[in-house]
Design a protein around this motif. Structure first.
Motif, PDB file in Angstrom:
ATOM      1  N   MET A  38     -21.009  49.651 -22.533  1.00  9.33           N
ATOM      2  CA  MET A  38     -20.299  48.398 -22.281  1.00  9.33           C
ATOM      3  C   MET A  38     -19.072  48.313 -23.172  1.00  9.33           C
ATOM      4  SD  MET A  38     -22.204  46.577 -20.084  1.00  9.33           S
ATOM      5  CE  MET A  38     -22.091  44.816 -20.394  1.00  9.33           C
ATOM      6  N   PRO A  39     -17.982  47.715 -22.668  1.00  7.62           N
ATOM      7  CA  PRO A  39     -16.807  47.520 -23.530  1.00  7.62           C
ATOM      8  C   PRO A  39     -17.087  46.498 -24.618  1.00  7.62           C
ATOM      9  CG  PRO A  39     -16.471  46.485 -21.390  1.00  7.62           C
ATOM     10  CD  PRO A  39     -17.751  47.254 -21.292  1.00  7.62           C
ATOM     11  N   SER A  40     -16.320  46.572 -25.676  1.00 10.93           N
ATOM     12  CA  SER A  40     -16.506  45.656 -26.807  1.00 10.93           C
ATOM     13  C   SER A  40     -15.931  44.277 -26.543  1.00 10.93           C
ATOM     14  CB  SER A  40     -15.847  46.240 -28.060  1.00 10.93           C
ATOM     15  OG  SER A  40     -16.437  47.460 -28.419  1.00 10.93           O
ATOM     16  N   VAL A  41     -15.087  44.164 -25.530  1.00 13.44           N
ATOM     17  CA  VAL A  41     -14.475  42.874 -25.196  1.00 13.44           C
ATOM     18  C   VAL A  41     -14.647  42.606 -23.704  1.00 13.44           C
ATOM     19  CG1 VAL A  41     -12.342  41.531 -25.124  1.00 13.44           C
ATOM     20  CG2 VAL A  41     -12.783  43.058 -27.061  1.00 13.44           C
ATOM     21  N   ILE A  42     -15.390  41.559 -23.394  1.00  8.92           N
ATOM     22  CA  ILE A  42     -15.550  41.106 -22.013  1.00  8.92           C
ATOM     23  C   ILE A  42     -15.272  39.607 -22.005  1.00  8.92           C
ATOM     24  CG2 ILE A  42     -17.057  40.929 -19.996  1.00  8.92           C
ATOM     25  CD1 ILE A  42     -18.721  43.215 -21.110  1.00  8.92           C
ATOM     26  N   THR A  43     -14.237  39.208 -21.306  1.00  5.74           N
ATOM     27  CA  THR A  43     -13.862  37.802 -21.213  1.00  5.74           C
ATOM     28  C   THR A  43     -14.078  37.317 -19.783  1.00  5.74           C
ATOM     29  OG1 THR A  43     -11.559  38.390 -20.773  1.00  5.74           O
ATOM     30  CG2 THR A  43     -12.183  38.000 -23.075  1.00  5.74           C
ATOM     31  N   ARG A  44     -13.792  36.058 -19.553  1.00  8.62           N
ATOM     32  CA  ARG A  44     -13.934  35.521 -18.196  1.00  8.62           C
ATOM     33  C   ARG A  44     -12.946  34.380 -17.990  1.00  8.62           C
ATOM     34  NH1 ARG A  44     -13.558  31.875 -20.438  1.00  8.62           N
ATOM     35  NH2 ARG A  44     -14.900  30.156 -21.020  1.00  8.62           N
ATOM     36  N   PHE A  45     -12.509  34.200 -16.747  1.00  9.82           N
ATOM     37  CA  PHE A  45     -11.721  33.039 -16.365  1.00  9.82           C
ATOM     38  C   PHE A  45     -12.582  32.267 -15.370  1.00  9.82           C
ATOM     39  CE2 PHE A  45      -8.580  31.166 -13.320  1.00  9.82           C
ATOM     40  CZ  PHE A  45      -8.183  30.134 -14.150  1.00  9.82           C
ATOM     41  N   PRO A  46     -13.051  31.047 -15.751  1.00  9.09           N
ATOM     42  CA  PRO A  46     -14.053  30.347 -14.932  1.00  9.09           C
ATOM     43  C   PRO A  46     -13.584  29.047 -14.283  1.00  9.09           C
ATOM     44  CG  PRO A  46     -14.363  29.760 -17.220  1.00  9.09           C
ATOM     45  CD  PRO A  46     -13.046  30.521 -17.119  1.00  9.09           C
ATOM     46  N   PRO A  47     -12.677  29.077 -13.325  1.00 13.75           N
ATOM     47  CA  PRO A  47     -12.188  27.824 -12.739  1.00 13.75           C
ATOM     48  C   PRO A  47     -13.225  27.185 -11.814  1.00 13.75           C
ATOM     49  CG  PRO A  47     -11.323  29.679 -11.517  1.00 13.75           C
ATOM     50  CD  PRO A  47     -12.068  30.258 -12.678  1.00 13.75           C
ATOM     51  N   GLU A  48     -13.136  25.862 -11.696  1.00 12.80           N
ATOM     52  CA  GLU A  48     -13.914  25.167 -10.672  1.00 12.80           C
ATOM     53  C   GLU A  48     -13.079  25.146  -9.394  1.00 12.80           C
ATOM     54  OE1 GLU A  48     -16.066  20.887  -9.629  1.00 12.80           O
ATOM     55  OE2 GLU A  48     -15.001  21.132 -11.540  1.00 12.80           O
ATOM     56  N   PRO A  49     -13.641  25.534  -8.253  1.00 12.78           N
ATOM     57  CA  PRO A  49     -12.853  25.582  -7.009  1.00 12.78           C
ATOM     58  C   PRO A  49     -12.726  24.204  -6.362  1.00 12.78           C
ATOM     59  CG  PRO A  49     -15.068  26.384  -6.592  1.00 12.78           C
ATOM     60  CD  PRO A  49     -14.995  26.098  -8.067  1.00 12.78           C
ATOM     61  N   ASN A  50     -12.097  23.280  -7.086  1.00 14.40           N
ATOM     62  CA  ASN A  50     -11.923  21.919  -6.580  1.00 14.40           C
ATOM     63  C   ASN A  50     -10.460  21.511  -6.520  1.00 14.40           C
ATOM     64  OD1 ASN A  50     -11.384  21.667  -9.300  1.00 14.40           O
ATOM     65  ND2 ASN A  50     -12.595  19.811  -9.589  1.00 14.40           N
ATOM     66  N   GLY A  51      -9.560  22.477  -6.588  1.00 11.73           N
ATOM     67  CA  GLY A  51      -8.135  22.176  -6.532  1.00 11.73           C
ATOM     68  C   GLY A  51      -7.330  23.434  -6.743  1.00 11.73           C
ATOM     69  N   TYR A  52      -6.027  23.259  -6.826  1.00  6.70           N
ATOM     70  CA  TYR A  52      -5.112  24.381  -7.001  1.00  6.70           C
ATOM     71  C   TYR A  52      -4.822  24.590  -8.493  1.00  6.70           C
ATOM     72  CZ  TYR A  52      -4.186  24.564  -1.983  1.00  6.70           C
ATOM     73  OH  TYR A  52      -4.312  24.719  -0.627  1.00  6.70           O
ATOM     74  N   LEU A  53      -4.706  25.834  -8.886  1.00  2.14           N
ATOM     75  CA  LEU A  53      -4.391  26.144 -10.276  1.00  2.14           C
ATOM     76  C   LEU A  53      -2.969  25.687 -10.608  1.00  2.14           C
ATOM     77  CD1 LEU A  53      -5.822  29.773 -10.670  1.00  2.14           C
ATOM     78  CD2 LEU A  53      -6.951  27.584 -11.116  1.00  2.14           C
ATOM     79  N   HIS A  54      -2.762  25.253 -11.866  1.00  2.39           N
ATOM     80  CA  HIS A  54      -1.430  24.857 -12.299  1.00  2.39           C
ATOM     81  C   HIS A  54      -1.010  25.690 -13.511  1.00  2.39           C
ATOM     82  CE1 HIS A  54      -3.438  22.641 -15.467  1.00  2.39           C
ATOM     83  NE2 HIS A  54      -4.016  21.812 -14.605  1.00  2.39           N
ATOM     84  N   ILE A  55       0.153  25.377 -14.048  1.00  3.23           N
ATOM     85  CA  ILE A  55       0.732  26.189 -15.123  1.00  3.23           C
ATOM     86  C   ILE A  55      -0.181  26.211 -16.352  1.00  3.23           C
ATOM     87  CG2 ILE A  55       2.119  24.244 -15.954  1.00  3.23           C
ATOM     88  CD1 ILE A  55       3.086  28.010 -16.008  1.00  3.23           C
ATOM     89  N   GLY A  56      -0.954  25.152 -16.553  1.00  3.97           N
ATOM     90  CA  GLY A  56      -1.897  25.148 -17.667  1.00  3.97           C
ATOM     91  C   GLY A  56      -2.958  26.220 -17.510  1.00  3.97           C
ATOM     92  N   HIS A  57      -3.425  26.435 -16.270  1.00  5.31           N
ATOM     93  CA  HIS A  57      -4.401  27.495 -16.022  1.00  5.31           C
ATOM     94  C   HIS A  57      -3.786  28.868 -16.256  1.00  5.31           C
ATOM     95  CE1 HIS A  57      -6.100  24.185 -13.411  1.00  5.31           C
ATOM     96  NE2 HIS A  57      -7.159  24.519 -14.126  1.00  5.31           N
ATOM     97  N   ALA A  58      -2.476  28.975 -16.033  1.00  7.19           N
ATOM     98  CA  ALA A  58      -1.821  30.278 -16.233  1.00  7.19           C
ATOM     99  C   ALA A  58      -1.979  30.741 -17.677  1.00  7.19           C
ATOM    100  CB  ALA A  58      -0.345  30.192 -15.864  1.00  7.19           C
ATOM    101  N   LYS A  59      -1.941  29.811 -18.619  1.00  6.11           N
ATOM    102  CA  LYS A  59      -2.134  30.183 -20.022  1.00  6.11           C
ATOM    103  C   LYS A  59      -3.509  30.810 -20.219  1.00  6.11           C
ATOM    104  CE  LYS A  59      -2.272  28.307 -24.727  1.00  6.11           C
ATOM    105  NZ  LYS A  59      -2.043  27.120 -25.593  1.00  6.11           N
ATOM    106  N   SER A  60      -4.538  30.202 -19.629  1.00  9.12           N
ATOM    107  CA  SER A  60      -5.897  30.738 -19.754  1.00  9.12           C
ATOM    108  C   SER A  60      -6.038  32.073 -19.035  1.00  9.12           C
ATOM    109  CB  SER A  60      -6.897  29.723 -19.196  1.00  9.12           C
ATOM    110  OG  SER A  60      -8.217  30.204 -19.332  1.00  9.12           O
TER     111      SER A  60
END
Length: 584
Positions: A38-60
């Motif tokens: 397994m890699p030493s770094v595993i991250t995730r991006f976990p949005p709720e599918p209740n709308g459209y992503l905005h510029i704030g989500h782009a940072k994440s």
């Protein structure tokens, strides 16, 4: 909070240092998350599918996928789909498309790390029964009003529910009956018992947090198989652990949720539900950008009340809106690099985002000429019906991109601001002759020098045409051009050959840098001039422009062929950003 202006971009080959990278570096050095294969770094991006992503989500997105990329790890895309009444496949599709558009992928080594919280519904339920059986959860049958009252507030400790000491067997049967659909919405709720005195905790989210609630609602993936759904705070840490996430990166509002995150995983670990080491949560500041609102509720209000044309309206801060506006994926990645990652809340000035777009497009956007507010220019001494071909580089600093050609003819379009009947001091464009001096001489860029000889007005006194004589030996690129000395240069297109096109001049949606701060009605700050539509005349080559092709219209800014309304041979252009930051 401070307001941060634009800053220099970091070196492309040296990711900027921040406190999260320091944590990861230390974890790698200590072998904190070492697991075979397994890699030493595993991250995730976990949005709720209740709308459209905005510029704030782009940072994440850039943070999570970028960290995984830079440490040779991987990032999962996981949909937190535990609230069926607000979620839809439409949002799943647009989120996936936006992540890909930004330049990231959840696929690695031929495997797609695409997950849904609903994938784990069976496991989440089994863990809920485990918590009840081991005295860590109970079914609460209070009304919603009583539960809220007994929860207390920041200054008052909560009161234990009268059902807190309900026997485990009774709570377990109630949960199973809830799952079987025997109770209406709100009749019961499953809550955690983090400690004997949890209801006195100074952290509100520790006061017997909810784990499951009854919702008789159709789920976009599981249909009607479930009528109880897990809460986000319960689902999130378990999903992280099941996916072997190493670093769970959240925004600062989740700081108070971290004790429950850690408690839940530690409490479930003896049950053997997942393999240690368990994930750790770390928080960073969210993106606060001036002249925008980024609340999903308020963005939906803009759409539902037809203040904007839709989620992809180019005035919206959604990623689909920014994309249609003309923002490139690279410009948004550059913006996210420039604002950095920290724990300090700060307001980022909109000029930082706009500057990132200019800096990205300047070296690569093809140049073109557009006349946005046309005024007829008649070259009286040019032969009627004839043309002379003029040329210009596609990009002034990249000769390898080639050149473009366009005709010079008797009648041209120029900008209205390029003629002034009574000139002010320092005005060097077309002015008419007077009794004591001839009309001004101006260079028609890429074409000829011309001298103003007069102008025409309509019955209302509006100038409708300017007359000039051109100097045949003054064509740009020829030896004769250097014999003429003029102070003004303007752009133009041939009236007979120009492409008539709709051009949309977009500006900031709000006049107030903080339109919804302090409970203000954000709609009162709407900019009435956020969209101006003009009929413009463009150089003929732009007829071949296709959706999302970006150009610098000389003098005016960066524009993109609209991806929705453009048709073959008849593009519609959106202004992405002006050439300079002139916002006032």
């Amino acid at each position: 909070m401070s307001i941060e202006k634009n800053s220099a971009a970091p070196a492309a080959n040296a990711p900027p240092s921040n406190f999260l990278r320091a944590i990861v570096d230390n974890d790698i050095a200590a072998g904190t998350h070492d697991r075979p294969g397994m890699p030493s770094v595993i991250t995730r991006f976990p949005p709720e599918p209740n709308g459209y992503l905005h510029i704030g989500h782009a940072k994440s997105i850039c943070l999570n996928f970028g960290m995984a990329r830079d440490y040779n790890g991987r990032c999962h895309l996981r949909f937190d789909d535990t609230n069926p009444e607000k979620e839809d496949q439409e949002y799943v599709d647009t989120i996936m498309d936006s992540v890909k558009w930004l330049g990231f992928s959840w696929e690695q080594g031929g495997q797609a790390y695409l997950h849904y919280a609903s994938d784990y519904f069976d496991q989440l339920y089994a863990m809920a029964e485990y918590l009840i059986e081991h005295g860590h959860a109970y079914v609460d049958s209070q009304s919603a009003d009583d539960m809220a009252k007994n929860r207390g507030n920041f200054g008052t400790p909560g009161t234990n529910s009268p059902f807190r000491d309900r026997p485990a067997a009774e709570s377990l049967q109630l949960l199973r009956d809830m799952k079987a659909g025997k109770y209406p919405d709100g009749a019961h709720i499953l809550r955690a018992k983090m400690s004997d005195d949890a209801m006195a905790s100074s952290i509100m989210t520790n006061r017997d947090p909810a784990l499951y609630r009854i919702r008789h609602a159709h789920h976009h993936r599981t249909g009607d198989a479930w009528c109880i759904y897990p809460m986000y705070d319960y689902t999130h840490p378990i999903s992280d652990a099941l996916e072997s996430i190493t670093h769970s990166l959240c925004t600062l509002e989740f700081t108070d949720h971290r004790p429950f995150y850690d408690w839940l995983l530690a409490t479930l670990a003896p049950g053997g539900f997942f393999t240690p080491p368990v994930p750790r949560q770390y928080e960073f500041s969210r993106l606060n950008l001036t002249y925008l609102v980024m609340s999903k509720r308020k963005l939906r209000q803009l759409v539902d009340e037809n203040i904007v044309s839709g989620w992809d309206d180019p005035r919206m801060p959604t990623l689909v809106g920014l994309r249609r506006r003309g923002y490139s994926p690279e410009s948004i990645q550059l913006f996210c690099e420039r604002i950095g990652v920290s724990k300090a809340d700060a307001w980022i000035d909109m000029s930082t985002l706009e500057g990132s777009l200019r800096d990205d497009l300047d070296p690569k956007a093809a140049r073109a000429i557009a006349v946005l507010r046309p005024l007829k220019l008649i070259v009286d001494n040019f032969p009627a019906g004839e043309t002379v071909e003029c040329s210009a580089p596609v990009h002034p600093h990249h000769p390898e991109m080639g050149s473009r050609a366009f005709p010079f003819s008797k009648e041209l379009w120029i900008e209205q601001e390029d003629f002034m009947e009574t000139p002010v001091k320092g005005y060097f464009r077309f002015t008419p002759p007077t009794a004591d001096k001839p009309g001004s001489r101006v260079r028609l860029k890429y074409g000829f020098i011309a001298e103003c000889t007069g102008f025409d007005k309509d019955a209302d006194g509006k100038v409708i045409a300017v007359h000039v004589n051109y100097f045949e030996d003054s064509k740009s690129g020829t030896p004769g051009a250097d014999t003429y000395k003029v102070k003004g240069t303007i752009t133009w297109v041939s009236a007979a050959h120009a492409l008539e096109a709709e051009v949309r001049l977009y500006d900031r949606l709000f006049l107030d840098p903080n339109p919804d701060a302090g409970g203000k009605d954000f709609k009162l700050a709407l900019n009435p001039n956020a969209l101006e539509t003009v009929t413009a005349y463009l150089e003929p080559s732009l007829a071949a422009a296709v959706g999302e092709q970006r150009f610098q219209f000389e003098r005016h800014g960066y524009f993109v062929a609209d991806s929705v309304d453009s048709t073959p041979g008849k593009p519609v252009f959106n202004r992405a950003v002006t050439l300079k930051d002139s916002w006032k």
